[in-house]
Scaffold this motif. Structure first.
Motif, PDB file in Angstrom:
ATOM      1  N   UNK A  42       0.841  -1.196   0.000  1.00 37.58           N
ATOM      2  CA  UNK A  42       0.000   0.000   0.000  1.00 37.58           C
ATOM      3  C   UNK A  42       0.878   1.250   0.000  1.00 37.58           C
ATOM      4  N   UNK A  43       0.243   2.392  -0.222  1.00 40.55           N
ATOM      5  CA  UNK A  43       0.992   3.632  -0.340  1.00 40.55           C
ATOM      6  C   UNK A  43       1.798   3.963   0.897  1.00 40.55           C
ATOM      7  N   UNK A  44       1.224   3.710   2.083  1.00 42.56           N
ATOM      8  CA  UNK A  44       1.920   4.026   3.329  1.00 42.56           C
ATOM      9  C   UNK A  44       3.190   3.201   3.475  1.00 42.56           C
ATOM     10  N   UNK A  45       3.110   1.895   3.169  1.00 42.04           N
ATOM     11  CA  UNK A  45       4.285   1.036   3.334  1.00 42.04           C
ATOM     12  C   UNK A  45       5.356   1.340   2.292  1.00 42.04           C
ATOM     13  N   UNK A  46       4.938   1.623   1.061  1.00 36.40           N
ATOM     14  CA  UNK A  46       5.922   1.926   0.024  1.00 36.40           C
ATOM     15  C   UNK A  46       6.623   3.261   0.273  1.00 36.40           C
ATOM     16  N   UNK A  47       5.859   4.259   0.715  1.00 40.35           N
ATOM     17  CA  UNK A  47       6.478   5.538   1.048  1.00 40.35           C
ATOM     18  C   UNK A  47       7.440   5.369   2.229  1.00 40.35           C
ATOM     19  N   UNK A  48       7.035   4.594   3.218  1.00 44.69           N
ATOM     20  CA  UNK A  48       7.904   4.358   4.371  1.00 44.69           C
ATOM     21  C   UNK A  48       9.178   3.642   3.951  1.00 44.69           C
ATOM     22  N   UNK A  49       9.041   2.726   2.993  1.00 43.55           N
ATOM     23  CA  UNK A  49      10.215   2.005   2.517  1.00 43.55           C
ATOM     24  C   UNK A  49      11.195   2.948   1.830  1.00 43.55           C
ATOM     25  N   UNK A  50      10.676   3.849   0.994  1.00 37.41           N
ATOM     26  CA  UNK A  50      11.568   4.810   0.344  1.00 37.41           C
ATOM     27  C   UNK A  50      12.216   5.730   1.374  1.00 37.41           C
ATOM     28  N   UNK A  51      11.469   6.098   2.402  1.00 38.55           N
ATOM     29  CA  UNK A  51      12.050   6.928   3.452  1.00 38.55           C
ATOM     30  C   UNK A  51      13.154   6.185   4.194  1.00 38.55           C
ATOM     31  N   UNK A  52      13.046   4.850   4.253  1.00 38.80           N
ATOM     32  CA  UNK A  52      14.096   4.062   4.890  1.00 38.80           C
ATOM     33  C   UNK A  52      15.386   4.070   4.076  1.00 38.80           C
ATOM     34  N   UNK A  53      15.292   4.521   2.820  1.00 33.17           N
ATOM     35  CA  UNK A  53      16.490   4.667   1.983  1.00 33.17           C
ATOM     36  C   UNK A  53      17.118   6.053   2.132  1.00 33.17           C
ATOM     37  N   UNK A  54      16.488   6.923   2.920  1.00 33.93           N
ATOM     38  CA  UNK A  54      16.974   8.285   3.086  1.00 33.93           C
ATOM     39  C   UNK A  54      17.668   8.444   4.438  1.00 33.93           C
ATOM     40  N   UNK A  55      18.335   9.571   4.608  1.00 36.05           N
ATOM     41  CA  UNK A  55      18.978   9.916   5.865  1.00 36.05           C
ATOM     42  C   UNK A  55      18.768  11.397   6.150  1.00 36.05           C
ATOM     43  N   UNK A  56      18.854  11.771   7.406  1.00 33.87           N
ATOM     44  CA  UNK A  56      18.742  13.179   7.754  1.00 33.87           C
ATOM     45  C   UNK A  56      19.863  13.967   7.082  1.00 33.87           C
ATOM     46  N   UNK A  57      19.526  15.110   6.522  1.00 33.65           N
ATOM     47  CA  UNK A  57      20.539  15.950   5.913  1.00 33.65           C
ATOM     48  C   UNK A  57      21.531  16.442   6.967  1.00 33.65           C
ATOM     49  N   UNK A  96      12.178  16.458   9.564  1.00 36.30           N
ATOM     50  CA  UNK A  96      13.346  17.237   9.225  1.00 36.30           C
ATOM     51  C   UNK A  96      13.739  16.978   7.775  1.00 36.30           C
ATOM     52  N   UNK A  97      14.605  17.821   7.227  1.00 33.09           N
ATOM     53  CA  UNK A  97      15.042  17.645   5.849  1.00 33.09           C
ATOM     54  C   UNK A  97      15.857  16.356   5.719  1.00 33.09           C
ATOM     55  N   UNK A  98      15.627  15.652   4.611  1.00 38.26           N
ATOM     56  CA  UNK A  98      16.305  14.382   4.391  1.00 38.26           C
ATOM     57  C   UNK A  98      16.971  14.369   3.024  1.00 38.26           C
ATOM     58  N   UNK A  99      17.869  13.395   2.847  1.00 42.05           N
ATOM     59  CA  UNK A  99      18.579  13.230   1.576  1.00 42.05           C
ATOM     60  C   UNK A  99      18.398  11.813   1.069  1.00 42.05           C
ATOM     61  N   UNK A 100      18.277  11.686  -0.229  1.00 41.09           N
ATOM     62  CA  UNK A 100      18.128  10.387  -0.878  1.00 41.09           C
ATOM     63  C   UNK A 100      19.468  10.038  -1.522  1.00 41.09           C
ATOM     64  N   UNK A 101      20.226   9.171  -0.852  1.00 41.90           N
ATOM     65  CA  UNK A 101      21.574   8.824  -1.289  1.00 41.90           C
ATOM     66  C   UNK A 101      22.401  10.085  -1.556  1.00 41.90           C
ATOM     67  N   UNK A 102      22.384  10.998  -0.589  1.00 43.34           N
ATOM     68  CA  UNK A 102      23.191  12.197  -0.673  1.00 43.34           C
ATOM     69  C   UNK A 102      22.574  13.356  -1.420  1.00 43.34           C
ATOM     70  N   UNK A 103      21.343  13.197  -1.915  1.00 44.37           N
ATOM     71  CA  UNK A 103      20.674  14.260  -2.665  1.00 44.37           C
ATOM     72  C   UNK A 103      19.570  14.862  -1.799  1.00 44.37           C
TER      73      UNK A 103
END
Length: 521
Positions: free
Chosen positions: A180-195, A444-451
């Motif tokens: 579902x949308x919530x789980x997929x969005x959460x998964x992508x957020x798990x690929x991010x890190x705090x800026x 907070x602001x996050x980065x996707x593999x440094x972006x």
């Protein structure tokens, strides 16, 4: 319309993406199982009932997530990051397998991920004409071709195009059967890190339960519990009667935003607008509501204004309707279909672990349907919209409609199959007007593999609606995302204008009446 040169470039780049008919047959892909080892039963997992539903012919739904970045995209860095994370997730490294042709049973089967099948980096001119329109058309063109079922059902497009809202854009397209949308969005957020801390996962707000302790006597607590149980049963019975009536005959009013039969098959367009989350919180705190209450109220107000204008345009040659305060027909029935997540929330840390090692975190689609009515009318005061929305949502919270529809859907899928159950779900949803969702994003602001990310905009298409509305928060911003059929809603930016203006009027009304309160942390 945009420049012909831009249009030609768009078609050229889209055509470089492999279409399903150009892909290798499924039997060849099966040979690419993980590490080229024989496929075992551990590598197979039967699709959940909801996932099977999303593969029915009339309910083939996709999720699109657009991320804007503050910098240009280093494609090699992103590819390396995906290889270390998403490639290891069970759904992102699984394709569909038909167990047998008779029963039509489908299973997920683990395979190795071929980067060329999933990550696309078109070679684009940095000085492209009308970049905003180009990106919008690029994403719209993706909706005209399904994903290849013989490979994992996801892809990402990295577009190094500077737009008015980002230096570059990444577009994820995933089949809804993956989750579902919530789980997929959460998964992508798990690929991010705090800026601010490249080693830390994002912080996402979690719901806190109200303190059940009270100074009241046990007797009054018991009376309230009994009354709460009675109203819960009553609300559930009423909601299920209305749900069944919707399935059989009860349809929404044919308004200018209601799609015609077959709307799920048309190409969609995606637009978004970012507003202040602080303004929404201001209304929320002043009126003792939730953010959900406020966004529903803003939606109700914006749709009323938009439809009033559309009806005025239709009736312009009759009776000078533009001079009338309200051009809306009386007693418009307009309902939103909302998917309620019934699975316990999976933490971002658990999802990060799932991509790094074996995890017990549960995954997939587990949701029920809720039909929420909107009052379409020009109210005397802006705050009336949010008060009405709160009353409706409070009642829906005290109902088991989502749980009951989830159970019914599962039983139907097991008894009559996903195809027939999909037809029933299609009928119910097509009798309503729009789909609606709201997701909470990072604080907070996050980065996707440094972006560094400037905004996130999730969308859904493939359902029998001409309009899907989604609200996505990120830091102190709220992004309003619209999936629309351009033949039904040719002016989506005017709808966004009405939503933005409605929020402003509601916020101003709170200030004018001195209702503001300090936010309670």
């Amino acid at each position: 319309m945009y420049h012909k040169k831009t249009q030609a470039l768009l078609k050229s780049e889209i055509n470089t993406i492999k279409k399903p008919q150009d892909m290798e047959p499924e039997t060849k892909v099966a040979a690419t199982s993980r590490h080229d080892e024989p496929i075992t039963n551990e590598d197979r997992l039967t699709l959940s009932p909801a996932s099977r539903l999303f593969h029915s012919p009339q309910f083939n739904c996709y999720i699109v997530i657009v991320m804007g970045f503050q910098t240009g995209i280093n494609a090699e860095v992103v590819k390396a990051g995906l290889k270390e994370t998403l490639y290891h997730h069970p759904r992102f490294s699984s394709k569909l397998e038909n167990k047998d042709s008779k029963g039509g049973k489908k299973r997920w089967i683990r395979v190795s991920v071929n980067e060329e099948d999933h990550v696309f980096v078109p070679n684009l001119d940095s000085n492209i004409d009308h970049p905003d329109q180009f990106v919008e058309d690029y994403i719209s063109n993706l909706t005209t071709a399904p994903l290849d079922l013989s490979k994992p059902l996801w892809e990402v497009h990295l577009l190094n195009v500077k737009t008015s809202y980002a230096e570059a854009v990444a577009v994820f397209r995933l089949h809804h059967s993956m989750g579902d949308g919530a789980s997929l969005m959460s998964l992508l957020l798990a690929c991010t890190r705090k800026t601010s801390d490249p080693d830390a996962l994002p912080t996402v707000p979690t719901k806190t339960r109200a303190d059940s302790s009270s100074n009241s006597s046990w007797f009054w607590w018991f009376i309230l519990a009994i009354w709460s149980g009675i109203t819960l049963i009553w609300n559930t019975l009423v909601d299920m009667v209305l749900f069944i009536a919707t399935l059989v005959f009860w349809q929404d009013t044919k308004t200018p935003i209601k799609g015609a039969p077959g709307v799920e098959l048309t190409a969609k367009r995606f637009v978004h607008r970012t507003v202040s989350l602080d303004h929404i919180k201001q209304v929320k705190n002043a009126m003792g509501m939730t953010i959900n209450d406020v966004v529903f109220g803003v939606t109700q107000a914006g749709l009323s204004q938009y439809l009033n204008r559309r009806y005025a345009g239709q009736n312009e040659k009759y009776e000078g309707s533009k001079q009338k305060r309200s051009n809306l027909p009386k007693n418009i029935r307009l309902r939103a279909n909302v998917l309620a997540n019934l699975r316990p929330t999976v933490g971002i840390q658990a999802l990060a672990d799932m991509m790094a090692k074996t995890s017990k975190a549960r995954w997939g689609n587990r949701f029920g349907y809720i039909l929420i009515p909107f009052t379409i009318a020009l109210q005397d005061g802006p705050l009336d919209y949010v008060r009405q929305a709160k009353a409706v949502i409070d009642r829906k919270k005290h109902s088991l409609e989502a749980f009951c529809t989830y159970l019914i859907a599962n039983v139907l899928i097991k008894i009559i199959g996903a195809k027939a159950a999909g037809s029933i779900a299609h009928r119910v949803i097509s009798h309503s007007t729009l789909s609606f969702s709201n997701l909470v994003g990072p604080l907070e602001e996050i980065s996707f593999y440094g972006h560094p990310i400037t905004f996130m905009a999730p969308y859904v298409y493939g359902h029998p609606h001409a309009l899907h509305m989604h609200f996505q928060s990120y830091v102190e911003k709220m992004t309003i995302c619209l999936t629309i059929d351009p033949d039904v809603i040719p002016d989506p930016n005017k709808l966004l204008d009405d939503l933005e203006e409605s929020l402003k009027l509601i916020c101003d009304a709170v200030l004018d009446r001195g209702l503001t309160k300090e936010e309670v942390v």
